[in-house]
Design a protein around this motif. Structure first.
Motif, PDB file in Angstrom:
ATOM      1  N   LEU A  14     124.014  35.886 -26.399  1.00 50.77           N
ATOM      2  CA  LEU A  14     124.083  36.851 -27.483  1.00 50.77           C
ATOM      3  C   LEU A  14     124.489  36.172 -28.788  1.00 50.77           C
ATOM      4  CD1 LEU A  14     123.922  39.812 -28.329  1.00 50.77           C
ATOM      5  CD2 LEU A  14     126.312  40.064 -27.668  1.00 50.77           C
ATOM      6  N   PHE A  15     125.410  35.181 -28.703  1.00 54.34           N
ATOM      7  CA  PHE A  15     125.828  34.474 -29.908  1.00 54.34           C
ATOM      8  C   PHE A  15     124.640  33.785 -30.573  1.00 54.34           C
ATOM      9  CE2 PHE A  15     130.009  33.501 -27.511  1.00 54.34           C
ATOM     10  CZ  PHE A  15     130.423  34.799 -27.672  1.00 54.34           C
ATOM     11  N   GLU A  16     123.646  33.401 -29.781  1.00 57.26           N
ATOM     12  CA  GLU A  16     122.574  32.553 -30.292  1.00 57.26           C
ATOM     13  C   GLU A  16     121.451  33.335 -30.943  1.00 57.26           C
ATOM     14  OE1 GLU A  16     121.559  30.480 -26.768  1.00 57.26           O
ATOM     15  OE2 GLU A  16     123.304  29.140 -26.822  1.00 57.26           O
ATOM     16  N   ARG A  17     121.517  34.656 -30.950  1.00 61.14           N
ATOM     17  CA  ARG A  17     120.467  35.410 -31.612  1.00 61.14           C
ATOM     18  C   ARG A  17     121.079  36.420 -32.587  1.00 61.14           C
ATOM     19  NH1 ARG A  17     120.715  37.755 -26.429  1.00 61.14           N
ATOM     20  NH2 ARG A  17     120.908  40.022 -26.404  1.00 61.14           N
ATOM     21  N   PRO A  18     120.368  36.718 -33.671  1.00 60.06           N
ATOM     22  CA  PRO A  18     120.932  37.641 -34.662  1.00 60.06           C
ATOM     23  C   PRO A  18     121.177  39.021 -34.059  1.00 60.06           C
ATOM     24  CG  PRO A  18     119.009  36.487 -35.520  1.00 60.06           C
ATOM     25  CD  PRO A  18     119.059  36.215 -34.053  1.00 60.06           C
ATOM     26  N   ARG A  19     122.315  39.612 -34.367  1.00 63.44           N
ATOM     27  CA  ARG A  19     122.627  40.951 -33.874  1.00 63.44           C
ATOM     28  C   ARG A  19     122.252  41.953 -34.959  1.00 63.44           C
ATOM     29  NH1 ARG A  19     126.739  37.719 -32.255  1.00 63.44           N
ATOM     30  NH2 ARG A  19     128.145  38.358 -33.932  1.00 63.44           N
ATOM     31  N   LEU A  20     120.952  42.237 -35.069  1.00 64.94           N
ATOM     32  CA  LEU A  20     120.457  43.089 -36.137  1.00 64.94           C
ATOM     33  C   LEU A  20     120.488  44.561 -35.744  1.00 64.94           C
ATOM     34  CD1 LEU A  20     117.416  40.954 -37.322  1.00 64.94           C
ATOM     35  CD2 LEU A  20     119.787  40.891 -38.111  1.00 64.94           C
ATOM     36  N   TYR A  21     120.424  44.838 -34.448  1.00 67.46           N
ATOM     37  CA  TYR A  21     120.437  46.212 -33.964  1.00 67.46           C
ATOM     38  C   TYR A  21     121.468  46.331 -32.856  1.00 67.46           C
ATOM     39  CZ  TYR A  21     115.902  46.179 -36.286  1.00 67.46           C
ATOM     40  OH  TYR A  21     114.896  46.032 -37.206  1.00 67.46           O
ATOM     41  N   SER A  22     122.131  47.471 -32.797  1.00 70.68           N
ATOM     42  CA  SER A  22     123.136  47.700 -31.768  1.00 70.68           C
ATOM     43  C   SER A  22     122.772  48.946 -30.982  1.00 70.68           C
ATOM     44  CB  SER A  22     124.522  47.859 -32.398  1.00 70.68           C
ATOM     45  OG  SER A  22     124.939  46.666 -33.007  1.00 70.68           O
ATOM     46  N   PRO A  23     122.316  48.797 -29.736  1.00 75.49           N
ATOM     47  CA  PRO A  23     121.966  49.959 -28.916  1.00 75.49           C
ATOM     48  C   PRO A  23     123.168  50.793 -28.485  1.00 75.49           C
ATOM     49  CG  PRO A  23     120.846  47.977 -28.147  1.00 75.49           C
ATOM     50  CD  PRO A  23     121.890  47.534 -29.114  1.00 75.49           C
ATOM     51  N   VAL A  24     124.379  50.240 -28.567  1.00 75.02           N
ATOM     52  CA  VAL A  24     125.606  50.978 -28.266  1.00 75.02           C
ATOM     53  C   VAL A  24     126.519  50.848 -29.480  1.00 75.02           C
ATOM     54  CG1 VAL A  24     127.627  51.174 -26.771  1.00 75.02           C
ATOM     55  CG2 VAL A  24     125.412  50.537 -25.789  1.00 75.02           C
TER      56      VAL A  24
ATOM     57  N   TRP B 180     116.686  58.032 -31.067  1.00 71.27           N
ATOM     58  CA  TRP B 180     115.281  57.780 -30.730  1.00 71.27           C
ATOM     59  C   TRP B 180     115.004  56.314 -31.031  1.00 71.27           C
ATOM     60  CZ3 TRP B 180     116.478  61.370 -34.680  1.00 71.27           C
ATOM     61  CH2 TRP B 180     116.306  60.890 -35.992  1.00 71.27           C
ATOM     62  N   PRO B 181     113.912  55.746 -30.533  1.00 73.21           N
ATOM     63  CA  PRO B 181     113.614  54.339 -30.828  1.00 73.21           C
ATOM     64  C   PRO B 181     113.525  54.106 -32.334  1.00 73.21           C
ATOM     65  CG  PRO B 181     112.235  55.126 -29.038  1.00 73.21           C
ATOM     66  CD  PRO B 181     112.953  56.338 -29.581  1.00 73.21           C
ATOM     67  N   GLY B 182     114.234  53.103 -32.807  1.00 76.54           N
ATOM     68  CA  GLY B 182     114.238  52.809 -34.229  1.00 76.54           C
ATOM     69  C   GLY B 182     115.295  53.528 -35.029  1.00 76.54           C
TER      70      GLY B 182
ATOM     71  N   ALA C   6     120.654  56.004 -40.041  1.00 77.43           N
ATOM     72  CA  ALA C   6     120.655  55.898 -38.592  1.00 77.43           C
ATOM     73  C   ALA C   6     120.968  57.262 -38.006  1.00 77.43           C
ATOM     74  CB  ALA C   6     121.681  54.869 -38.121  1.00 77.43           C
ATOM     75  N   ALA C   7     120.629  57.419 -36.735  1.00 71.68           N
ATOM     76  CA  ALA C   7     120.928  58.674 -36.024  1.00 71.68           C
ATOM     77  C   ALA C   7     121.267  58.338 -34.579  1.00 71.68           C
ATOM     78  CB  ALA C   7     119.741  59.629 -36.093  1.00 71.68           C
ATOM     79  N   PHE C   8     122.283  59.012 -34.058  1.00 70.44           N
ATOM     80  CA  PHE C   8     122.781  58.697 -32.722  1.00 70.44           C
ATOM     81  C   PHE C   8     123.088  59.969 -31.935  1.00 70.44           C
ATOM     82  CE2 PHE C   8     123.857  55.103 -35.382  1.00 70.44           C
ATOM     83  CZ  PHE C   8     123.556  54.003 -34.594  1.00 70.44           C
ATOM     84  N   VAL C   9     123.062  59.823 -30.622  1.00 73.81           N
ATOM     85  CA  VAL C   9     123.556  60.853 -29.711  1.00 73.81           C
ATOM     86  C   VAL C   9     124.649  60.230 -28.845  1.00 73.81           C
ATOM     87  CG1 VAL C   9     121.414  62.176 -29.660  1.00 73.81           C
ATOM     88  CG2 VAL C   9     121.747  60.308 -28.023  1.00 73.81           C
ATOM     89  N   THR C  10     125.356  61.053 -28.119  1.00 72.79           N
ATOM     90  CA  THR C  10     126.427  60.564 -27.256  1.00 72.79           C
ATOM     91  C   THR C  10     125.877  59.661 -26.163  1.00 72.79           C
ATOM     92  OG1 THR C  10     127.779  62.527 -27.644  1.00 72.79           O
ATOM     93  CG2 THR C  10     128.250  61.270 -25.658  1.00 72.79           C
ATOM     94  N   GLU C  11     126.548  58.541 -25.971  1.00 73.36           N
ATOM     95  CA  GLU C  11     126.289  57.670 -24.818  1.00 73.36           C
ATOM     96  C   GLU C  11     127.206  58.134 -23.688  1.00 73.36           C
ATOM     97  OE1 GLU C  11     125.199  55.888 -22.176  1.00 73.36           O
ATOM     98  OE2 GLU C  11     124.280  54.644 -23.754  1.00 73.36           O
ATOM     99  N   HIS C  12     126.595  58.688 -22.630  1.00 71.30           N
ATOM    100  CA  HIS C  12     127.383  59.275 -21.558  1.00 71.30           C
ATOM    101  C   HIS C  12     127.670  58.309 -20.412  1.00 71.30           C
ATOM    102  CE1 HIS C  12     127.563  63.319 -23.153  1.00 71.30           C
ATOM    103  NE2 HIS C  12     126.266  63.314 -23.379  1.00 71.30           N
TER     104      HIS C  12
END
Length: 254
Positions: free
Chosen positions: A10-20, A117-119, A177-183
């Motif tokens: 993970l350190f070796e690639r840019p963290r441009l998006y965070s799924p959590v 949603w995706p994106g 951005a838009a998010f829903v609860t991560e259950h």
């Protein structure tokens, strides 16, 4: 060993998006917010990112002088556990935790989120963190928390995409951005989250507080919003929505 290798990759690639993403709201002792911000911006940004987290943004709440709000992201729940363990068992937190905790009344107001949603996640491509000596801008990030019924969450997301978002854009408030609860089960129970909540959270960016106020006025003067979209959204509410007006600190990416 597997987690260590995963973190290294993970350190070796840019963290441009965070799924959590965690939306963290801290209630502080009166008059201690600037003390925490100085501590955070000096010691808790790079040290967290070094172990695999993305420090997305840190903010002063414009309506609550003793509240500090921040966002951090992770690639998935397993890496969240490994990254949090690495930081909270590491030397930087050990050195500064007493000073940080001394500013806080409560740090357990945390929403665990995933993109709606995706994106829909924050896009941090091209974002550069300012140096500590740089003055913060007048920009305001608006975070709106909708408390929605779990059974109709998909309907709410569709309504937001098809009807609400175009009006928000029309009146000068496109979504960041838009998010829903991560259950998913909290993989680091040492840090509580509001697991019982079911929310939909949107983030918008404005040049200043006046631009946000003008956006809100324009929406309320639009009959399509007030007579159509807003009542449709409220049909899914379990309680009234919350609006956070957030001023980025000098070192916030957002």
């Amino acid at each position: 060993m597997v987690e260590k290798l995963a973190l290294q990759s993970l350190f070796e690639r840019p963290r441009l998006y965070s799924p959590v993403v965690e939306l963290r709201q801290y209630r502080l002792h009166p008059g201690r917010r600037e003390e925490l911000i100085r501590l955070f911006d000096s010691h808790f940004v790079e040290s967290q990112e070094a172990v695999g987290m993305a420090v997305i943004g840190q903010f002063r709440d414009l309506d609550w002088p003793d509240r500090f709000v921040w966002l951090r992201g992770f690639q998935d729940m397993a890496l969240r556990r490994a990254a949090l363990a690495a930081f909270y068992e590491g030397p930087v937190w050990a050195e500064h935790r007493e000073a940080a905790n001394a500013t806080m009344v409560d740090s357990d107001d945390v929403l665990l989120l995933r993109p709606a949603w995706p994106g829909a996640a924050f896009d941090l491509a091209g974002k550069e963190r300012e140096t500590r000596c740089k003055m913060a801008s007048f920009a305001v990030i608006a975070a709106t928390i909708f408390h929605v019924t779990p059974e109709t969450e998909n309907e709410f997301v569709t309504l937001m995409i098809e009807e609400a978002e175009p009006l928000l854009c029309l009146h000068g408030g496109p979504l960041l951005a838009a998010f829903v609860t991560e259950h998913a089960v909290n993989t680091f129970p040492r840090l509580p989250v509001r697991a019982e909540e079911n929310v939909f959270v949107i983030f918008q960016s404005f040049a200043d507080a006046l631009a946000l106020a003008n956006h809100e006025v324009a929406l309320m003067e639009d009959p399509v919003w007030t007579r159509g979209v807003l009542p449709a959204l409220k049909h899914h509410f379990t309680r009234p929505s919350e609006r956070l007006r957030l001023a980025p600190t000098a070192r916030s990416l957002l």
